[in-house]
Design a protein around this motif. Structure first.
Motif, short mmCIF file in Angstrom:
data_model
loop_
_atom_site.label_atom_id
_atom_site.label_comp_id
_atom_site.label_asym_id
_atom_site.label_seq_id
_atom_site.Cartn_x
_atom_site.Cartn_y
_atom_site.Cartn_z
N GLN A 1 -14.80 -3.58 -11.45
CA GLN A 1 -15.50 -2.37 -11.01
C GLN A 1 -14.78 -1.71 -9.85
OE1 GLN A 1 -19.55 -3.03 -9.92
NE2 GLN A 1 -20.04 -0.87 -9.70
N GLY A 2 -14.53 -0.41 -9.98
CA GLY A 2 -13.92 0.35 -8.90
C GLY A 2 -12.51 0.82 -9.19
N ILE A 3 -11.86 0.28 -10.24
CA ILE A 3 -10.50 0.69 -10.59
C ILE A 3 -10.55 1.96 -11.43
CG2 ILE A 3 -8.44 0.08 -11.92
CD1 ILE A 3 -8.74 -2.75 -10.95
N PRO B 1 0.83 -1.21 0.00
CA PRO B 1 0.00 0.00 0.00
C PRO B 1 0.87 1.26 0.00
CG PRO B 1 -0.71 -1.56 1.68
CD PRO B 1 0.62 -2.03 1.20
N ARG B 2 0.36 2.31 -0.61
CA ARG B 2 1.05 3.59 -0.61
C ARG B 2 0.70 4.35 0.67
NH1 ARG B 2 1.84 5.73 -5.94
NH2 ARG B 2 2.71 4.06 -7.23
N ASN B 3 1.69 4.74 1.42
CA ASN B 3 1.43 5.48 2.66
C ASN B 3 0.75 6.81 2.40
OD1 ASN B 3 2.62 3.49 4.27
ND2 ASN B 3 4.68 4.37 4.03
N GLU B 4 1.13 7.45 1.28
CA GLU B 4 0.58 8.77 0.98
C GLU B 4 -0.79 8.71 0.33
OE1 GLU B 4 2.94 7.52 -2.67
OE2 GLU B 4 3.04 7.32 -0.49
N ASN B 5 -1.20 7.51 -0.12
CA ASN B 5 -2.50 7.38 -0.79
C ASN B 5 -3.06 6.00 -0.52
OD1 ASN B 5 -4.75 7.40 -2.40
ND2 ASN B 5 -3.67 7.84 -4.32
N GLU B 6 -4.03 5.90 0.36
CA GLU B 6 -4.60 4.61 0.74
C GLU B 6 -5.40 3.95 -0.38
OE1 GLU B 6 -8.69 6.36 2.84
OE2 GLU B 6 -7.12 5.43 4.06
N ASN B 7 -5.69 4.70 -1.44
CA ASN B 7 -6.46 4.15 -2.56
C ASN B 7 -5.57 3.51 -3.63
OD1 ASN B 7 -9.07 4.94 -1.61
ND2 ASN B 7 -8.59 7.05 -2.20
N THR C 1 -4.98 2.14 -8.68
CA THR C 1 -5.73 3.09 -7.86
C THR C 1 -7.21 2.80 -7.98
OG1 THR C 1 -4.05 4.80 -8.23
CG2 THR C 1 -6.19 5.54 -7.44
N LYS C 2 -7.89 2.78 -6.85
CA LYS C 2 -9.31 2.44 -6.82
C LYS C 2 -10.16 3.65 -6.46
CE LYS C 2 -9.66 1.25 -1.93
NZ LYS C 2 -10.53 2.40 -1.63
N ASN C 3 -11.44 3.50 -6.67
CA ASN C 3 -12.43 4.47 -6.22
C ASN C 3 -12.47 4.44 -4.69
OD1 ASN C 3 -14.98 5.65 -5.45
ND2 ASN C 3 -15.58 5.48 -7.59
N LYS C 4 -12.52 5.60 -4.06
CA LYS C 4 -12.46 5.65 -2.59
C LYS C 4 -13.69 5.03 -1.93
CE LYS C 4 -14.30 10.38 -2.37
NZ LYS C 4 -14.03 11.76 -1.88
N GLU C 5 -14.79 4.86 -2.69
CA GLU C 5 -15.99 4.28 -2.11
C GLU C 5 -15.91 2.76 -1.95
OE1 GLU C 5 -16.37 6.82 -4.38
OE2 GLU C 5 -17.06 8.24 -2.83
N ILE C 6 -14.96 2.13 -2.62
CA ILE C 6 -14.83 0.67 -2.58
C ILE C 6 -13.65 0.26 -1.71
CG2 ILE C 6 -14.46 -1.42 -3.97
CD1 ILE C 6 -15.87 -0.10 -6.23
N ASP C 7 -13.86 -0.71 -0.84
CA ASP C 7 -12.82 -1.15 0.08
C ASP C 7 -11.90 -2.16 -0.61
OD1 ASP C 7 -11.46 -2.55 2.33
OD2 ASP C 7 -12.76 -1.26 3.53
N TRP C 8 -10.60 -2.08 -0.30
CA TRP C 8 -9.63 -3.02 -0.86
C TRP C 8 -9.93 -4.46 -0.44
CZ3 TRP C 8 -6.92 -2.50 -4.90
CH2 TRP C 8 -6.32 -1.29 -5.24
N GLU C 9 -10.60 -4.61 0.68
CA GLU C 9 -10.94 -5.95 1.17
C GLU C 9 -11.75 -6.74 0.14
OE1 GLU C 9 -13.44 -8.03 4.87
OE2 GLU C 9 -13.13 -5.84 4.81
#
Length: 221
Positions: free
Chosen positions: A74-76, A29-35, A89-97
């Motif tokens: 969906q979400g990328i 994961p990127r520390n500066e960008n959680e998405n 990089t994903k849409n912030k509304e969707i969880d990486w889980e």
């Protein structure tokens, strides 16, 4: 029973190979960008002079089968390729889980099949669901247009087809990209040939490689 046993053993081998490949795909994961997460498949991603490529829309993926498949998840929202990593990089509304298992599965399957990350001929690949007109356009560009342009050091990439407007989008390449006769080649050569076999085509337009193809109705997989 022996055939059934062989089938079970073969399935176990396939699943085991996939599992092993999944283990080697590291995600950081990127520390500066959680998405954004960097995925490392354990193999070289980009070869040669290309050390970085960025994609922000599926219509820009005419030369990358892997990136095209990832954009179907969906979400990328953005994908960048490096020499050893795939940054997603994903849409912030969707969880990486929920997104990460499908991403890992897509990358794993692609490398397991030893498919190319970059393939200049993938733009004309026929996909399930392609219309008859779209299939004809891809075949014509692959078998007639490209060989004709390549004779003079040029080429083109198919970018998409809008069935509602009849517009075909291509990216002129090689000697054709900066040729002063590009418009004439496009209109009198490429467009006229395609219209002869597919009368529903209204025009053929050239767009830069990094530009998003206009209209959301384009048929591209």
């Amino acid at each position: 029973k022996r055939q059934q046993l062989n089938g079970i053993l073969k399935l176990a081998q396939v699943l085991g190979a996939m599992q092993n490949r999944m283990i080697f795909i590291k995600s950081v994961p990127r520390n500066e960008n959680e998405n954004t997460i960097d995925f490392f498949p354990g193999e070289q991603v980009l070869e040669g002079a290309s050390s970085h490529m960025k994609f922000s829309h599926i219509s820009q993926t005419h030369n990358s089968p892997l990136v095209r498949k990832l954009f179907l998840i969906q979400g990328i929202t953005e994908i960048a390729l490096g020499k050893e990593q795939i940054s997603i990089t994903k849409n912030k509304e969707i969880d990486w889980e929920f997104l990460k298992p499908e991403v890992l599965g897509t990358i794993s399957d692609h490398f397991e099949k030893d498919e190319p990350v970059i393939d200049s001929n993938s733009d004309c690949q026929i996909h399930e669901g392609d219309s008859d007109d779209l299939i004809m356009i891809k075949e014509l560009i692959s078998t007639r247009v490209k060989p004709l342009l390549q004779e003079d050091g040029g080429n083109c990439a198919f970018r998409g087809y809008n069935e509602k407007t009849g517009e075909v989008f291509v990216t002129m390449q090689g000697a054709c990209a900066g040729c002063p006769h590009q418009k004439s080649t496009l209109k009198n050569g490429v467009e006229r040939m395609l219209q002869h076999y597919v009368p529903s085509i209204t025009s053929v337009k050239n767009i830069p490689a990094n530009e998003i193809v206009p209209e959301i109705q384009i048929q591209i997989s």
